[in-house]
Design an enzyme around this catalytic site. Structure first.
Site, mmCIF file in Angstrom:
data_model
loop_
_atom_site.group_PDB
_atom_site.id
_atom_site.type_symbol
_atom_site.label_atom_id
_atom_site.label_comp_id
_atom_site.label_asym_id
_atom_site.label_seq_id
_atom_site.Cartn_x
_atom_site.Cartn_y
_atom_site.Cartn_z
ATOM 1 C CB THR A 1 -6.723 -16.572 2.381
ATOM 2 O OG1 THR A 1 -7.115 -15.935 1.144
ATOM 3 C CG2 THR A 1 -7.235 -17.988 2.407
ATOM 4 N NE ARG B 1 -4.050 1.874 2.236
ATOM 5 C CZ ARG B 1 -4.303 2.696 3.258
ATOM 6 N NH1 ARG B 1 -3.587 2.597 4.366
ATOM 7 N NH2 ARG B 1 -5.272 3.577 3.165
ATOM 8 C CG HIS C 1 -1.492 5.343 -0.171
ATOM 9 N ND1 HIS C 1 -2.152 5.735 0.972
ATOM 10 C CD2 HIS C 1 -2.372 4.555 -0.847
ATOM 11 C CE1 HIS C 1 -3.370 5.201 0.993
ATOM 12 N NE2 HIS C 1 -3.520 4.471 -0.089
ATOM 13 C CG HIS D 1 -8.192 -3.875 -1.212
ATOM 14 N ND1 HIS D 1 -9.227 -2.978 -1.336
ATOM 15 C CD2 HIS D 1 -7.083 -3.132 -0.994
ATOM 16 C CE1 HIS D 1 -8.750 -1.739 -1.216
ATOM 17 N NE2 HIS D 1 -7.455 -1.802 -1.016
ATOM 18 C CG ASN E 1 -1.423 8.633 3.317
ATOM 19 O OD1 ASN E 1 -1.789 7.592 2.767
ATOM 20 N ND2 ASN E 1 -0.778 9.582 2.674
HETATM 21 C C1 HEM Z 1 -9.278 1.149 -5.933
HETATM 22 C C2 HEM Z 1 -9.184 2.108 -5.031
HETATM 23 C C3 HEM Z 1 -8.741 1.842 -3.630
HETATM 24 C C4 HEM Z 1 -9.360 2.247 -2.513
HETATM 25 C C5 HEM Z 1 -10.630 3.080 -2.436
HETATM 26 C C6 HEM Z 1 -8.609 1.737 -1.402
HETATM 27 C C7 HEM Z 1 -8.928 1.959 -0.072
HETATM 28 C C8 HEM Z 1 -8.331 1.333 0.986
HETATM 29 C C9 HEM Z 1 -8.719 1.496 2.364
HETATM 30 C C10 HEM Z 1 -9.833 2.403 2.854
HETATM 31 C C11 HEM Z 1 -7.935 0.689 3.110
HETATM 32 C C12 HEM Z 1 -7.974 0.544 4.633
HETATM 33 C C13 HEM Z 1 -7.256 1.740 5.222
HETATM 34 C C14 HEM Z 1 -7.486 1.944 6.695
HETATM 35 O O1 HEM Z 1 -8.082 1.109 7.352
HETATM 36 O O2 HEM Z 1 -7.040 2.975 7.190
HETATM 37 C C15 HEM Z 1 -7.026 0.025 2.228
HETATM 38 C C16 HEM Z 1 -6.070 -0.881 2.605
HETATM 39 C C17 HEM Z 1 -5.180 -1.465 1.736
HETATM 40 N N1 HEM Z 1 -5.025 -1.156 0.403
HETATM 41 FE FE1 HEM Z 1 -6.301 -0.117 -0.737
HETATM 42 N N2 HEM Z 1 -7.550 1.031 -1.863
HETATM 43 C C18 HEM Z 1 -7.567 1.072 -3.223
HETATM 44 C C19 HEM Z 1 -6.641 0.529 -4.077
HETATM 45 C C20 HEM Z 1 -5.508 -0.132 -3.666
HETATM 46 C C21 HEM Z 1 -4.397 -0.469 -4.521
HETATM 47 C C22 HEM Z 1 -4.280 -0.103 -5.993
HETATM 48 C C23 HEM Z 1 -3.498 -1.138 -3.753
HETATM 49 C C24 HEM Z 1 -2.162 -1.708 -4.119
HETATM 50 C C25 HEM Z 1 -1.822 -2.079 -5.340
HETATM 51 C C26 HEM Z 1 -4.062 -1.221 -2.420
HETATM 52 C C27 HEM Z 1 -3.492 -1.885 -1.362
HETATM 53 C C28 HEM Z 1 -4.019 -1.930 -0.091
HETATM 54 C C29 HEM Z 1 -3.538 -2.815 0.949
HETATM 55 C C30 HEM Z 1 -2.480 -3.884 0.764
HETATM 56 C C31 HEM Z 1 -4.244 -2.502 2.101
HETATM 57 C C32 HEM Z 1 -4.051 -3.112 3.506
HETATM 58 C C33 HEM Z 1 -2.931 -2.351 4.188
HETATM 59 C C34 HEM Z 1 -2.570 -2.839 5.584
HETATM 60 O O3 HEM Z 1 -3.087 -3.836 6.069
HETATM 61 O O4 HEM Z 1 -1.730 -2.156 6.209
HETATM 62 N N3 HEM Z 1 -5.253 -0.574 -2.395
HETATM 63 N N4 HEM Z 1 -7.286 0.449 0.928
#
Ligand code: HEM
Ligand SMILES: *[C@@H]1O[C@H](CO)[C@@H](O)[C@H](O)[C@H]1NC(C)=O
Ligand SMILES: *[C@@H]1O[C@H](CO)[C@@H](O)[C@H](O)[C@H]1NC(C)=O
Ligand SMILES: *[C@@H]1O[C@H](CO)[C@@H](O)[C@H](O)[C@H]1NC(C)=O
Ligand SMILES: *[C@@H]1O[C@H](CO)[C@@H](O)[C@H](O)[C@H]1NC(C)=O
Ligand SMILES: *[C@@H]1O[C@H](CO)[C@@H](O)[C@H](O)[C@H]1NC(C)=O
Ligand SMILES: *[C@@H]1O[C@H](CO)[C@@H](O)[C@H](O)[C@H]1NC(C)=O
Ligand SMILES: *[C@@H]1O[C@H](CO)[C@@H](O)[C@H](O)[C@H]1NC(C)=O
Ligand SMILES: *[C@@H]1O[C@H](CO)[C@@H](O)[C@H](O)[C@H]1NC(C)=O
Ligand SMILES: *[C@@H]1O[C@H](CO)[C@@H](O)[C@H](O)[C@H]1NC(C)=O
Ligand SMILES: *[C@@H]1O[C@H](CO)[C@@H](O)[C@H](O)[C@H]1NC(C)=O
Length: 316
Positions: free
Chosen positions: A239, A60, A64, A191, A92
């Protein structure tokens, strides 16, 4: 002579084409820091062995980074008297993590080849290594990015997609970064790992109807109607620490955690690609790898722009 000129032009054009993204190539550090990739991989593996979620957090971070002023390491900059960083931007704040792991990598790489490997490239490699360590695909990481001197807080607030986004908003947000709808749907498969805070999905689990009711009640147990904003739930209920196709199969049984996730399978134009991925891991893996390379190409600083930071947290 004419034939020679024609050949020379063709050669130049081919060279140009092989270098369309300009700038980056996978052999950038081969002579200047040949062992950096094994060093990065070793630290990433160790961090994930200690806490498997860390792989998700690092993936992530790269996302970002790339969506705000390009892949330039700007997300890694701390606030200082000179810089307003991106770490407190809405998407963030209290959310991005993994900075200590990047610091550990940076100090080991600096000890080996000082001032050579950029923080932006370290993020790109560490993201790939994280996906591999959790069972996902591998790919050749393009390299040669340099690090920014500044950050862009308002850019982070404007350009990082929100979990309340509609499908059209998601498509536009990625298109604005030069990424296709296909890239967006594949990248969302990230995700399949990691966690989200209650505040990012509360409205969905209490108020939406396109959600599996068994799933909604089980998530509600740890995300009360009021309070518990920072309580975590896995983005992939099946998973959460394995990089697989379950993100897509979950969407098909209306078990997407975020509103934005379920938008990809809601009787809309993304349904067929979700179904394809849910039925064929090979296709998902190869599209995801290609999309990560595309994301990694978002407006890098190259040549003599920017710098190679010594500490990822501040400019030199
Ligand atoms: C399509 C639009 C996307 C939205 C709206 C989105 C939104 C989010 C949100 C709201 C979270 C949780 C954040 C929190 O709880 O504070 C999250 C977590 C995450 N996102 Fe996304 N995301 C998107 C795309 C992506 C992309 C493109 C990637 C990587 C290629 C990604 C990788 C991740 C990962 C791996 C997590 C978990 C992070 C952790 O556990 O620390 N996301 N995302
Ligand atoms: C990779 O890019 C760097 C910087 O643009 C360049 O010096 C190097 O020759 C390139 N390597 C290849 C194999 O294209
Ligand atoms: C390269 O780095 C790895 C991991 O840190 C280490 O195990 C290996 O000994 C290093 N190799 C060389 C030639 O420095
Ligand atoms: C291991 O992970 C825990 C969280 O699960 C964290 O508090 C700790 O700092 C990590 N230790 C190392 C050495 O990374
Ligand atoms: C802020 O910038 C000034 C002038 O370039 C520099 O001397 C100072 O060390 C910087 N402070 C920090 C905390 O980076
Ligand atoms: C970030 O989170 C902290 C701790 O919850 C909070 O005090 C601060 O106001 C938040 N910053 C912004 C800019 O929202
Ligand atoms: C910050 O990001 C926005 C895009 O949302 C862009 O318009 C603006 O030019 C950027 N500012 C700087 C200083 O890079
Ligand atoms: C759900 O919708 C109701 C009625 O619109 C609203 O009062 C309530 O605050 C919403 N709850 C959540 C958790 O979004
Ligand atoms: C709802 O989720 C449960 C598992 O939580 C699953 O067994 C069931 O098939 C799902 N229902 C539908 C309609 O997809
Ligand atoms: C999708 O369409 C089917 C058939 O028309 C309908 O039964 C279902 O409720 C719709 N689902 C959503 C989430 O709108
Ligand atoms: C999965 O897709 C690949 C191409 O991406 C294809 O070669 C393969 O036959 C497909 N597998 C199945 C089981 O459909």
């Amino acid at each position: 002579m004419m034939a020679f000129r024609a050949l020379a032009w063709i050669a130049l054009i081919l060279l140009g084409l092989s270098n369309v993204n300009g700038q980056l190539n996978s052999t950038f550090y081969d002579s200047t820091c040949p062992n950096m990739s094994s060093t990065i991989q070793a630290v990433v593996k160790q961090a994930i062995a200690n806490e498997s979620r860390m792989g998700a957090s690092i993936v992530r971070l790269h996302f970002h980074d790339c969506f705000v002023n390009g892949c330039d390491g700007s997300i890694l900059l701390d606030d200082s008297v000179n810089i307003t960083g991106e770490k407190t931007a809405g998407p963030n704040n209290n959310s991005v993590r993994g900075f200590d792991v990047i610091d550990t990598i940076k100090s080991q790489v600096e000890a080996m080849c000082s001032g050579v490997v950029s923080c932006a490239d370290i993020l790109a490699i560490a993201a790939r290594d994280s996906v591999v360590a959790l069972g996902g695909p591998s790919w050749k990481v393009q390299l040669g990015r340099r690090d920014s001197l500044t950050a862009n807080l308002s850019g982070a607030n404007r350009d990082l997609p929100s979990p309340t986004s509609s499908l059209n908003t998601l498509i536009s947000a990625f298109n604005a970064k030069g990424l296709s709808t296909r890239d967006m749907i594949a990248l969302s498969g990230a995700h399949t790992i990691g966690q989200a805070r209650c505040t990012t999905f509360r409205t969905r689990i209490y108020n939406e109807t396109n959600i599996n009711s068994t799933f909604a009640s089980s998530v509600q147990a740890n995300c009360p109607f009021s309070g518990g904003d920072n309580n975590l739930s896995p983005l992939d209920v099946q998973t959460p620490t394995t990089f697989d196709i379950d993100y897509y199969t979950n969407l098909m049984s209306q078990q997407g955690l975020l509103h934005s996730d379920q938008e990809l399978f809601n009787n809309g134009s993304a349904d067929s690609q979700v179904t394809t991925y849910a039925n064929n891991q090979t296709t998902f893996f190869s599209d995801f790898a290609a999309a990560m390379v595309n994301m990694g190409n978002i407006s890098p600083l190259i040549g003599s722009s920017g710098q190679v930071r010594t500490s990822c947290r501040k400019p030199n």
